[in-house]
Write a protein that holds these residues in place. Sequence first.
Motif, PDB file in Angstrom:
ATOM      1  N   MET A 100      64.633  41.446  48.988  1.00 25.00           N
ATOM      2  CA  MET A 100      65.839  42.786  49.035  1.00 25.00           C
ATOM      3  C   MET A 100      66.504  42.122  47.979  1.00 25.00           C
ATOM      4  O   MET A 100      67.131  41.030  47.233  1.00 25.00           O
ATOM      5  CB  MET A 100      67.010  42.734  50.461  1.00 25.00           C
ATOM      6  N   PRO A 101      66.638  42.987  46.905  1.00 25.79           N
ATOM      7  CA  PRO A 101      68.019  42.922  45.410  1.00 25.79           C
ATOM      8  C   PRO A 101      69.574  42.160  45.466  1.00 25.79           C
ATOM      9  O   PRO A 101      69.885  42.378  46.715  1.00 25.79           O
ATOM     10  CB  PRO A 101      67.636  44.580  44.811  1.00 25.79           C
ATOM     11  N   GLU A 102      69.331  41.125  44.526  1.00 28.89           N
ATOM     12  CA  GLU A 102      70.138  40.804  44.537  1.00 28.89           C
ATOM     13  C   GLU A 102      71.754  41.807  45.149  1.00 28.89           C
ATOM     14  O   GLU A 102      71.227  42.608  44.163  1.00 28.89           O
ATOM     15  CB  GLU A 102      70.861  39.712  43.513  1.00 28.89           C
ATOM     16  N   GLY A 103      72.313  41.520  46.009  1.00 29.79           N
ATOM     17  CA  GLY A 103      74.040  41.994  45.719  1.00 29.79           C
ATOM     18  C   GLY A 103      73.110  43.210  45.971  1.00 29.79           C
ATOM     19  O   GLY A 103      74.777  44.407  46.444  1.00 29.79           O
ATOM     20  N   MET A 104      72.622  43.262  47.051  1.00 26.13           N
ATOM     21  CA  MET A 104      72.556  45.095  47.727  1.00 26.13           C
ATOM     22  C   MET A 104      72.312  44.668  49.267  1.00 26.13           C
ATOM     23  O   MET A 104      72.250  43.804  49.228  1.00 26.13           O
ATOM     24  CB  MET A 104      70.958  45.261  47.587  1.00 26.13           C
ATOM     25  N   SER A 105      73.679  45.133  50.233  1.00 24.69           N
ATOM     26  CA  SER A 105      73.217  45.431  51.178  1.00 24.69           C
ATOM     27  C   SER A 105      72.358  45.601  51.975  1.00 24.69           C
ATOM     28  O   SER A 105      72.037  46.635  51.239  1.00 24.69           O
ATOM     29  CB  SER A 105      74.769  46.022  51.492  1.00 24.69           C
ATOM     30  N   ALA A 106      72.142  45.486  53.044  1.00 25.79           N
ATOM     31  CA  ALA A 106      71.105  45.821  54.092  1.00 25.79           C
ATOM     32  C   ALA A 106      70.939  47.511  54.055  1.00 25.79           C
ATOM     33  O   ALA A 106      70.382  48.152  54.501  1.00 25.79           O
ATOM     34  CB  ALA A 106      70.379  45.101  55.383  1.00 25.79           C
ATOM     35  N   THR A 149      67.249  51.385  41.611  1.00 26.92           N
ATOM     36  CA  THR A 149      65.931  51.525  40.623  1.00 26.92           C
ATOM     37  C   THR A 149      64.893  51.074  41.034  1.00 26.92           C
ATOM     38  O   THR A 149      64.880  51.268  42.418  1.00 26.92           O
ATOM     39  CB  THR A 149      66.614  50.227  39.359  1.00 26.92           C
ATOM     40  N   ILE A 150      63.600  52.061  40.428  1.00 30.54           N
ATOM     41  CA  ILE A 150      62.684  51.661  41.050  1.00 30.54           C
ATOM     42  C   ILE A 150      62.111  50.118  41.374  1.00 30.54           C
ATOM     43  O   ILE A 150      61.426  49.815  41.595  1.00 30.54           O
ATOM     44  CB  ILE A 150      60.872  52.143  39.699  1.00 30.54           C
ATOM     45  N   VAL A 183      60.869  47.612  49.678  1.00 25.58           N
ATOM     46  CA  VAL A 183      59.442  48.077  50.245  1.00 25.58           C
ATOM     47  C   VAL A 183      58.329  46.848  50.685  1.00 25.58           C
ATOM     48  O   VAL A 183      57.032  47.352  51.109  1.00 25.58           O
ATOM     49  CB  VAL A 183      59.283  49.497  50.252  1.00 25.58           C
ATOM     50  N   GLY A 184      58.746  45.787  50.019  1.00 21.59           N
ATOM     51  CA  GLY A 184      57.779  45.237  49.152  1.00 21.59           C
ATOM     52  C   GLY A 184      56.214  45.472  48.638  1.00 21.59           C
ATOM     53  O   GLY A 184      55.130  45.254  48.780  1.00 21.59           O
ATOM     54  N   MET A 185      56.419  46.325  48.111  1.00 22.79           N
ATOM     55  CA  MET A 185      54.906  46.824  46.617  1.00 22.79           C
ATOM     56  C   MET A 185      55.248  46.631  45.293  1.00 22.79           C
ATOM     57  O   MET A 185      56.543  46.451  45.249  1.00 22.79           O
ATOM     58  CB  MET A 185      55.568  48.407  47.209  1.00 22.79           C
ATOM     59  N   THR A 186      54.702  46.920  45.031  1.00 22.43           N
ATOM     60  CA  THR A 186      54.849  46.706  43.139  1.00 22.43           C
ATOM     61  C   THR A 186      55.642  48.002  42.431  1.00 22.43           C
ATOM     62  O   THR A 186      55.430  49.145  42.851  1.00 22.43           O
ATOM     63  CB  THR A 186      54.415  46.512  42.353  1.00 22.43           C
ATOM     64  N   PRO A 187      56.442  48.022  40.872  1.00 24.10           N
ATOM     65  CA  PRO A 187      56.582  49.257  40.156  1.00 24.10           C
ATOM     66  C   PRO A 187      54.841  50.174  39.965  1.00 24.10           C
ATOM     67  O   PRO A 187      55.442  51.570  40.144  1.00 24.10           O
ATOM     68  CB  PRO A 187      57.175  48.954  39.447  1.00 24.10           C
ATOM     69  N   THR A 228      66.406  56.802  46.976  1.00 24.95           N
ATOM     70  CA  THR A 228      67.138  57.055  47.478  1.00 24.95           C
ATOM     71  C   THR A 228      65.753  56.200  49.053  1.00 24.95           C
ATOM     72  O   THR A 228      64.593  55.914  48.880  1.00 24.95           O
ATOM     73  CB  THR A 228      67.266  58.304  47.621  1.00 24.95           C
ATOM     74  N   ALA A 229      67.022  56.663  49.923  1.00 30.21           N
ATOM     75  CA  ALA A 229      66.768  56.382  51.475  1.00 30.21           C
ATOM     76  C   ALA A 229      65.135  57.039  51.706  1.00 30.21           C
ATOM     77  O   ALA A 229      64.295  56.295  52.519  1.00 30.21           O
ATOM     78  CB  ALA A 229      67.369  56.321  52.121  1.00 30.21           C
ATOM     79  N   ALA A 230      65.418  58.221  51.611  1.00 31.12           N
ATOM     80  CA  ALA A 230      63.377  59.241  51.901  1.00 31.12           C
ATOM     81  C   ALA A 230      63.306  58.277  51.086  1.00 31.12           C
ATOM     82  O   ALA A 230      61.703  58.684  51.429  1.00 31.12           O
ATOM     83  CB  ALA A 230      64.236  60.307  51.423  1.00 31.12           C
TER      84      ALA A 230
END
Length: 227
Positions: free
Chosen positions: A1-7, A14-15, A22-26, A51-53
């Motif tokens: 998970m990106p630093e500073g981002m809550s669950a 950002t991409i 999600v465990g993928m690459t841009p 977004t979450a979608a």
Amino acid sequence: MPEGMSAGKTDGLTITDLASLVGMTPRNIRAYQSRGLLFPPQIYGRKARYTAAHVARLTLIGSLQREGFTLSAIKRLLEHPDSYGSVIDERRRRFRDDTSDMPPSVPVSELSMSALDPDRRAALIEHGLVWEQQGVMRTHTLLAGMSRTLNDHGVSAELIGELLIEVAQAGSRIGSVLADRARAVESGIGSASPDGQQRRADIALLTAQLLATGFEVTCARAATRRD
């Protein structure tokens, strides 16, 4: 998970954030967008935000890929979300005529198998719903995909296993009855002849489709009935 981002923070990504989440690459994400699997991001000024979608869509894509679905099959599924039954029917048809773009079976994790009690595990193996191949437990791709979907909707693995066994037992009983009746009907044809064998195979497939349709109607009706 990106630093500073809550669950729970899954909007305005950002991409790079999305890829990490999600465990993928841009590059993977852009490829999914170009193939029409992922809808475009929201644009704020000149910045793309996800977004979450988007997280949910990419999670689903990853899940279907692990179950053996190709990207072209996933795209067809995503394009017709309100007709999932017809997609499954198409999958079954293409398996039967060997034109499917999915592998016929996928591995079953040992964790999933260990969650079942020994009797249910033995029953799944006995009825051919799960089998060992080169030291790895496998199951039919469609069963794995539908089981994962049910589990994502809150149906426990234990209940899914129980339902599969119920269906397998009913299918085995009906198949045995059909075989006995077919032998009697074929007495004038000769069951060992190519014509007799092909006729039995055709009848078995037609009967399976008849039962699948009837079962789908009655099961859905009973499951959604209000007392």
